[in-house]
Design a protein around this motif. Structure first.
Motif, PDB file in Angstrom:
ATOM      1  N   MET A  53       6.085  -6.297   2.797  1.00 30.07           N
ATOM      2  CA  MET A  53       6.317  -5.275   3.799  1.00 30.07           C
ATOM      3  C   MET A  53       5.248  -5.412   4.878  1.00 30.07           C
ATOM      4  SD  MET A  53       6.834  -1.211   3.195  1.00 30.07           S
ATOM      5  CE  MET A  53       8.333  -1.435   2.281  1.00 30.07           C
ATOM      6  N   ASP A  54       5.663  -5.371   6.130  1.00 29.27           N
ATOM      7  CA  ASP A  54       4.744  -5.564   7.253  1.00 29.27           C
ATOM      8  C   ASP A  54       4.361  -4.211   7.855  1.00 29.27           C
ATOM      9  OD1 ASP A  54       3.244  -6.965   9.117  1.00 29.27           O
ATOM     10  OD2 ASP A  54       4.920  -7.087  10.523  1.00 29.27           O
ATOM     11  N   ILE A  55       3.177  -3.731   7.490  1.00 30.73           N
ATOM     12  CA  ILE A  55       2.674  -2.453   7.990  1.00 30.73           C
ATOM     13  C   ILE A  55       1.371  -2.729   8.716  1.00 30.73           C
ATOM     14  CG2 ILE A  55       1.968  -0.120   7.391  1.00 30.73           C
ATOM     15  CD1 ILE A  55       3.467  -0.587   4.697  1.00 30.73           C
ATOM     16  N   ASN A  56       1.267  -2.300   9.977  1.00 28.87           N
ATOM     17  CA  ASN A  56       0.089  -2.565  10.791  1.00 28.87           C
ATOM     18  C   ASN A  56      -0.612  -1.268  11.179  1.00 28.87           C
ATOM     19  OD1 ASN A  56       0.623  -5.428  10.971  1.00 28.87           O
ATOM     20  ND2 ASN A  56       2.304  -4.884  12.341  1.00 28.87           N
ATOM     21  N   VAL A  57      -1.871  -1.403  11.608  1.00 31.77           N
ATOM     22  CA  VAL A  57      -2.635  -0.252  12.090  1.00 31.77           C
ATOM     23  C   VAL A  57      -1.924   0.324  13.314  1.00 31.77           C
ATOM     24  CG1 VAL A  57      -4.834   0.470  13.091  1.00 31.77           C
ATOM     25  CG2 VAL A  57      -4.802  -1.168  11.209  1.00 31.77           C
ATOM     26  N   GLY A  58      -1.802   1.633  13.357  1.00 30.14           N
ATOM     27  CA  GLY A  58      -1.126   2.304  14.465  1.00 30.14           C
ATOM     28  C   GLY A  58       0.332   2.635  14.181  1.00 30.14           C
ATOM     29  N   ASP A  59       0.905   2.055  13.132  1.00 33.48           N
ATOM     30  CA  ASP A  59       2.297   2.349  12.768  1.00 33.48           C
ATOM     31  C   ASP A  59       2.406   3.772  12.229  1.00 33.48           C
ATOM     32  OD1 ASP A  59       3.071  -0.185  13.455  1.00 33.48           O
ATOM     33  OD2 ASP A  59       3.327  -0.903  11.400  1.00 33.48           O
ATOM     34  N   MET A  60       3.576   4.363  12.413  1.00 32.27           N
ATOM     35  CA  MET A  60       3.896   5.653  11.835  1.00 32.27           C
ATOM     36  C   MET A  60       4.853   5.396  10.678  1.00 32.27           C
ATOM     37  SD  MET A  60       2.327   7.857  13.718  1.00 32.27           S
ATOM     38  CE  MET A  60       3.115   9.338  13.210  1.00 32.27           C
ATOM     39  N   ALA A  70      -5.848  -4.211   1.259  1.00 38.60           N
ATOM     40  CA  ALA A  70      -5.476  -3.932  -0.130  1.00 38.60           C
ATOM     41  C   ALA A  70      -5.232  -2.435  -0.307  1.00 38.60           C
ATOM     42  CB  ALA A  70      -6.559  -4.401  -1.080  1.00 38.60           C
ATOM     43  N   ASP A  71      -5.990  -1.622   0.450  1.00 35.45           N
ATOM     44  CA  ASP A  71      -5.812  -0.167   0.485  1.00 35.45           C
ATOM     45  C   ASP A  71      -5.470   0.235   1.910  1.00 35.45           C
ATOM     46  OD1 ASP A  71      -6.546   0.233  -2.202  1.00 35.45           O
ATOM     47  OD2 ASP A  71      -8.664   0.188  -1.664  1.00 35.45           O
ATOM     48  N   PHE A  72      -4.789   1.350   2.042  1.00 36.72           N
ATOM     49  CA  PHE A  72      -4.450   1.875   3.362  1.00 36.72           C
ATOM     50  C   PHE A  72      -5.121   3.221   3.554  1.00 36.72           C
ATOM     51  CE2 PHE A  72      -1.044  -1.117   2.807  1.00 36.72           C
ATOM     52  CZ  PHE A  72      -0.777  -1.562   4.091  1.00 36.72           C
ATOM     53  N   ARG A  73      -5.556   3.507   4.777  1.00 32.13           N
ATOM     54  CA  ARG A  73      -6.020   4.846   5.133  1.00 32.13           C
ATOM     55  C   ARG A  73      -4.923   5.446   6.004  1.00 32.13           C
ATOM     56  NH1 ARG A  73     -10.341   7.929   4.972  1.00 32.13           N
ATOM     57  NH2 ARG A  73     -11.719   6.252   4.321  1.00 32.13           N
ATOM     58  N   LEU A  74      -4.421   6.596   5.565  1.00 31.95           N
ATOM     59  CA  LEU A  74      -3.349   7.290   6.281  1.00 31.95           C
ATOM     60  C   LEU A  74      -3.847   8.633   6.776  1.00 31.95           C
ATOM     61  CD1 LEU A  74      -0.373   6.715   3.826  1.00 31.95           C
ATOM     62  CD2 LEU A  74      -1.000   5.330   5.791  1.00 31.95           C
ATOM     63  N   LYS A  75      -3.312   9.055   7.936  1.00 28.92           N
ATOM     64  CA  LYS A  75      -3.648  10.363   8.507  1.00 28.92           C
ATOM     65  C   LYS A  75      -2.358  11.163   8.649  1.00 28.92           C
ATOM     66  CE  LYS A  75      -5.726  12.502  12.557  1.00 28.92           C
ATOM     67  NZ  LYS A  75      -6.320  12.230  13.871  1.00 28.92           N
ATOM     68  N   CYS A  76      -2.342  12.351   8.054  1.00 28.38           N
ATOM     69  CA  CYS A  76      -1.171  13.222   8.128  1.00 28.38           C
ATOM     70  C   CYS A  76      -0.997  13.705   9.559  1.00 28.38           C
ATOM     71  CB  CYS A  76      -1.356  14.405   7.180  1.00 28.38           C
ATOM     72  SG  CYS A  76       0.002  15.599   7.253  1.00 28.38           S
ATOM     73  N   HIS A 122      -5.170  15.565   7.726  1.00 25.84           N
ATOM     74  CA  HIS A 122      -5.837  15.146   6.484  1.00 25.84           C
ATOM     75  C   HIS A 122      -5.719  13.633   6.320  1.00 25.84           C
ATOM     76  CE1 HIS A 122      -7.373  15.681   2.425  1.00 25.84           C
ATOM     77  NE2 HIS A 122      -6.431  14.856   2.005  1.00 25.84           N
ATOM     78  N   GLN A 123      -6.810  12.978   5.889  1.00 22.27           N
ATOM     79  CA  GLN A 123      -6.811  11.534   5.697  1.00 22.27           C
ATOM     80  C   GLN A 123      -6.899  11.198   4.223  1.00 22.27           C
ATOM     81  OE1 GLN A 123      -9.698   9.485   8.063  1.00 22.27           O
ATOM     82  NE2 GLN A 123      -9.084  10.523   9.950  1.00 22.27           N
ATOM     83  N   ILE A 124      -6.140  10.174   3.811  1.00 20.51           N
ATOM     84  CA  ILE A 124      -6.147   9.728   2.417  1.00 20.51           C
ATOM     85  C   ILE A 124      -6.271   8.210   2.368  1.00 20.51           C
ATOM     86  CG2 ILE A 124      -4.755  11.661   1.572  1.00 20.51           C
ATOM     87  CD1 ILE A 124      -2.384   9.656   1.440  1.00 20.51           C
ATOM     88  N   MET A 125      -6.775   7.704   1.243  1.00 22.25           N
ATOM     89  CA  MET A 125      -6.756   6.275   0.948  1.00 22.25           C
ATOM     90  C   MET A 125      -5.721   6.085  -0.162  1.00 22.25           C
ATOM     91  SD  MET A 125      -8.960   4.416   2.707  1.00 22.25           S
ATOM     92  CE  MET A 125      -9.438   3.003   1.737  1.00 22.25           C
ATOM     93  N   ILE A 126      -4.869   5.079  -0.011  1.00 22.63           N
ATOM     94  CA  ILE A 126      -3.823   4.828  -1.000  1.00 22.63           C
ATOM     95  C   ILE A 126      -3.676   3.314  -1.188  1.00 22.63           C
ATOM     96  CG2 ILE A 126      -1.996   4.944   0.745  1.00 22.63           C
ATOM     97  CD1 ILE A 126      -0.180   6.194  -1.388  1.00 22.63           C
ATOM     98  N   ALA A 127      -3.457   2.901  -2.414  1.00 23.82           N
ATOM     99  CA  ALA A 127      -3.289   1.481  -2.724  1.00 23.82           C
ATOM    100  C   ALA A 127      -1.997   0.956  -2.098  1.00 23.82           C
ATOM    101  CB  ALA A 127      -3.258   1.273  -4.231  1.00 23.82           C
ATOM    102  N   ARG A 128      -2.017  -0.310  -1.713  1.00 24.21           N
ATOM    103  CA  ARG A 128      -0.849  -0.943  -1.075  1.00 24.21           C
ATOM    104  C   ARG A 128       0.397  -0.817  -1.940  1.00 24.21           C
ATOM    105  NH1 ARG A 128       0.662  -4.835   2.662  1.00 24.21           N
ATOM    106  NH2 ARG A 128      -1.444  -5.056   3.439  1.00 24.21           N
TER     107      ARG A 128
END
Length: 57
Positions: free
Chosen positions: A1-8, A29-35, A40-46
């Motif tokens: 899956m191709d997920i880049n910084v700035g994607d929603m 390997a991990d992603f940082r997401l912002k709701c 709220h920001q979370i770290m989640i495994a790929r």
């Protein structure tokens, strides 16, 4: 899956604030997401993120 910084991304389950949309702040390997609802920001495994994504906006 191709997920880049700035994607929603829209996840299958919603955050307790009611939003399902998240912004990708960091990828690897991990992603940082912002709701997008409450900020709220979370770290989640790929592996977990790829399983819980409904669509990439």
């Amino acid at each position: 899956m191709d997920i880049n910084v700035g994607d929603m991304v829209r996840l299958k389950k919603q955050h307790p604030c009611g939003s399902k949309e998240w912004e990708v702040l960091r990828s690897g390997a991990d992603f940082r997401l912002k709701c997008k609802g409450c900020g709220h920001q979370i770290m989640i495994a790929r592996r977990l993120l790829e399983k819980s994504i409904k669509e990439i906006l």
